[in-house]
Write an enzyme that holds these catalytic residues in place. Structure first.
Site, PDB file in Angstrom:
ATOM      1  N   LYS A 179      -1.283 -10.902   8.805  1.00 47.27           N
ATOM      2  CA  LYS A 179      -1.575 -12.279   8.383  1.00 47.27           C
ATOM      3  C   LYS A 179      -0.591 -13.205   9.105  1.00 47.27           C
ATOM      4  CE  LYS A 179      -3.715 -10.864   4.032  1.00 47.27           C
ATOM      5  NZ  LYS A 179      -3.320  -9.533   3.542  1.00 47.27           N
TER       6      LYS A 179
ATOM      7  N   ASP B 121       4.847  -8.501  -3.363  1.00 47.64           N
ATOM      8  CA  ASP B 121       3.832  -8.280  -2.326  1.00 47.64           C
ATOM      9  C   ASP B 121       3.784  -9.572  -1.511  1.00 47.64           C
ATOM     10  OD1 ASP B 121       1.530  -8.223  -0.823  1.00 47.64           O
ATOM     11  OD2 ASP B 121       0.247  -7.439  -2.411  1.00 47.64           O
TER      12      ASP B 121
ATOM     13  N   THR C  20       1.233  -6.762   4.234  1.00 38.77           N
ATOM     14  CA  THR C  20       0.375  -6.402   5.349  1.00 38.77           C
ATOM     15  C   THR C  20       1.066  -6.916   6.607  1.00 38.77           C
ATOM     16  OG1 THR C  20      -0.855  -8.461   5.080  1.00 38.77           O
ATOM     17  CG2 THR C  20      -1.809  -6.492   4.077  1.00 38.77           C
TER      18      THR C  20
ATOM     19  N   TYR D  58      -2.025  13.552  16.140  1.00 36.09           N
ATOM     20  CA  TYR D  58      -1.693  13.800  14.733  1.00 36.09           C
ATOM     21  C   TYR D  58      -0.189  13.794  14.574  1.00 36.09           C
ATOM     22  CZ  TYR D  58      -5.416  14.530  11.441  1.00 36.09           C
ATOM     23  OH  TYR D  58      -6.412  14.310  10.541  1.00 36.09           O
TER      24      TYR D  58
ATOM     25  N   ARG E 220      -3.792  -4.999  12.120  1.00 35.04           N
ATOM     26  CA  ARG E 220      -4.211  -4.813  10.731  1.00 35.04           C
ATOM     27  C   ARG E 220      -3.504  -3.584  10.153  1.00 35.04           C
ATOM     28  NH1 ARG E 220      -7.801  -7.361   8.046  1.00 35.04           N
ATOM     29  NH2 ARG E 220      -8.096  -8.661   9.882  1.00 35.04           N
TER      30      ARG E 220
ATOM     31  N   GLU F 291       1.498  13.832  11.136  1.00 36.02           N
ATOM     32  CA  GLU F 291       1.846  13.846   9.705  1.00 36.02           C
ATOM     33  C   GLU F 291       3.337  14.114   9.554  1.00 36.02           C
ATOM     34  OE1 GLU F 291      -0.874  16.657   8.037  1.00 36.02           O
ATOM     35  OE2 GLU F 291      -2.476  15.171   7.894  1.00 36.02           O
TER      36      GLU F 291
HETATM   37  N1  DSN Z   1      -8.255  -9.936   1.654  1.00 34.37           N
HETATM   38  C1  DSN Z   1      -6.933 -10.502   1.750  1.00 34.37           C
HETATM   39  C2  DSN Z   1      -6.963 -11.985   1.742  1.00 34.37           C
HETATM   40  O1  DSN Z   1      -7.889 -12.527   2.280  1.00 34.37           O
HETATM   41  O2  DSN Z   1      -6.053 -12.597   1.217  1.00 34.37           O
HETATM   42  C3  DSN Z   1      -6.051  -9.982   0.725  1.00 34.37           C
HETATM   43  O3  DSN Z   1      -6.115  -8.597   0.747  1.00 34.37           O
END
Ligand code: DSN
Length: 430
Positions: free
Chosen positions: A227, A198, A224, A52, A233, A54
């Site tokens: 990708k 974003d 994120t 933990y 993730r 926090e």
């Molecule tokens: N689910 C993602 C995508 O496939 O682009 C976006 O959050």
């Protein structure tokens, strides 16, 4: 790697083995997916999951945080270096968590937020009525020009002038072109709005210097990490240039002085509890990888591969939104082929090619059927594939889509897909 799991839980062990085979033996072309390195995998599957933590490094609510502080500090410093930002919060569990915390750094429930229409390539968290964003804020949406497929900046400016949003969010999940962050900022400034980008999809391409950075133009940047950035993730918030809290925003901790402090407070204790420190350690490893020259070369190949595949598809009379791509993805409108996205996704999956059905701008089908598919090259490029393979795969995609229901073609393509996968091996994990 899985000796203990195999003994303790044979069902989960088997599901993981089957997933390893699926990833090894099929062509992964979902634009938002990628394959992490073994180093990232190892950093994720370790004892920091027990801790933990926090709070933030040096200011935790629990004892015993010295080593997890090392991990989070490294992740933050590397993220700042990668994107040339003043501040990074690496705790968001996902892109959605990053976005909600970013919104509340400049807006309150009920305020007007302007984002890209999901049907035109936007994202659920940019104002969809079924998402927190559409439920908590008054949303106004912009989209792409029906003829060109590019974001209509005149429309963006008109809507912004009329609606006076407190916040504009730019970025998309199915938009194949580079975004003009500077133009968005000019519009935001004209109407007194703050601007968030974003960059979940193109983050790796931006980090590699292949697409323009939003950092100099946006008040906040969210992303994120899994990708094109090829990490575990998760999510992240970047503050390009830290500024005073000039909008009087309050947080769960009251009124704070700077935007970085507000962002941190919104993530914890605002919207999240304990951070996933094992994932943060893996983010640090991925950011180190992304700082390397190898990653720059990889990212350049991702774009070359997308362009080669797009050209091949166009040469076979597939209609691509905006007629091509600047990035890692393309959006194919299948209406001239008399196919729906659902049918195409299912047929390609049978042949070992994984894509996702996707709405196209001005679609007349529902989100469960759709008229398009989205295709991306980050994962196949990680396997080492190049333009030659992209052109061949374009041909395989066409073969499947022009022969829907023909079992022998499916078997033939599936077998060729398997051979290509064997030539570009991925994980050997038992
Ligand atoms: N689910 C993602 C995508 O496939 O682009 C976006 O959050």
């Amino acid at each position: 790697m899985f000796t203990n799991l195999k003994k303790a839980d044979s069902e989960i062990y088997q599901a993981i083995q089957n997933e390893i085979s699926r990833q090894n033996d099929t062509l992964e072309m979902i634009a938002s997916e990628n394959f992490v390195s073994l180093a990232v995998l190892e950093a994720m599957g370790q004892v920091m999951t027990n801790k933990y933590a926090e709070g933030y490094p040096g200011k935790r609510y629990y004892g015993g945080c010295a080593q997890v502080d090392v991990a989070e500090d490294l992740a933050r410093e590397r993220a700042k270096q990668l994107f040339q930002a003043d501040h990074a919060n690496v705790q968001p569990h996902s892109g959605s968590q990053a976005n909600i915390a970013a919104y509340f750094s400049y807006a309150n429930a009920g305020d007007t937020v302007m984002g890209m229409n999901l049907d035109h390539g936007g994202h659920l968290t940019h104002g969809s009525p079924v998402n927190f964003s559409g439920r908590l804020f008054r949303i106004v949406s912009y989209g792409v020009d029906e003829k060109t497929g590019y974001i209509d900046m005149n429309q963006v400016a008109e809507i912004a002038k009329k609606e006076k949003p407190r916040l504009i969010i730019t970025g998309a999940s199915a938009y194949p072109r580079e975004i003009d962050y500077q133009a968005f900022r000019e519009i935001a400034d004209q109407v007194g709005a703050k601007l968030i980008a974003d960059i979940a999809h193109p983050a790796g391409l931006i980090a590699a210097g292949l697409l323009k950075s939003p950092i100099p133009h946006c008040h906040l940047v969210t992303t994120t990490t899994h990708k094109t950035l090829r990490g575990p993730r998760g999510g992240m918030i970047l503050v390009g240039k830290d500024e005073e809290n000039d909008m009087g925003m309050t947080t769960p901790k009251g009124k704070l002085k700077t935007i970085s402090q507000i962002v941190d407070s919104n993530i914890f204790p605002g919207f999240q509890g304990g951070p996933l420190i094992h994932v943060i350690a893996a983010k640090a490893v991925a950011f180190k990888e992304a700082l390397s020259d190898d990653f720059k070369q990889y990212s350049a190949q991702v774009i070359k591969n997308a362009k080669a595949l797009a050209e091949k598809l166009v040469s076979m009379d597939y209609k691509l939104i905006s007629n091509g791509t600047d990035t890692h993805l393309m959006l194919v409108d299948l209406r001239n082929k008399r196919l729906t996205g659902k049918k195409a996704e299912e047929a390609l999956e049978q042949a070992g090619i994984t894509v996702n059905k996707n709405m196209v701008p001005y679609d007349d089908q529902s989100p469960f059927i759709t008229s398009g598919i989205r295709i991306g090259t980050p994962a196949l490029t990680t396997r080492g594939m190049q333009e030659e393979q992209m052109r061949e795969i374009g041909g395989l995609i066409d073969n499947v889509l022009t022969n829907i229901g023909n079992e022998s073609i499916v078997t033939q393509v599936r077998s060729r897909v398997f051979d290509i996968c064997q030539q570009f091996p991925l994980y050997q994990l038992e």
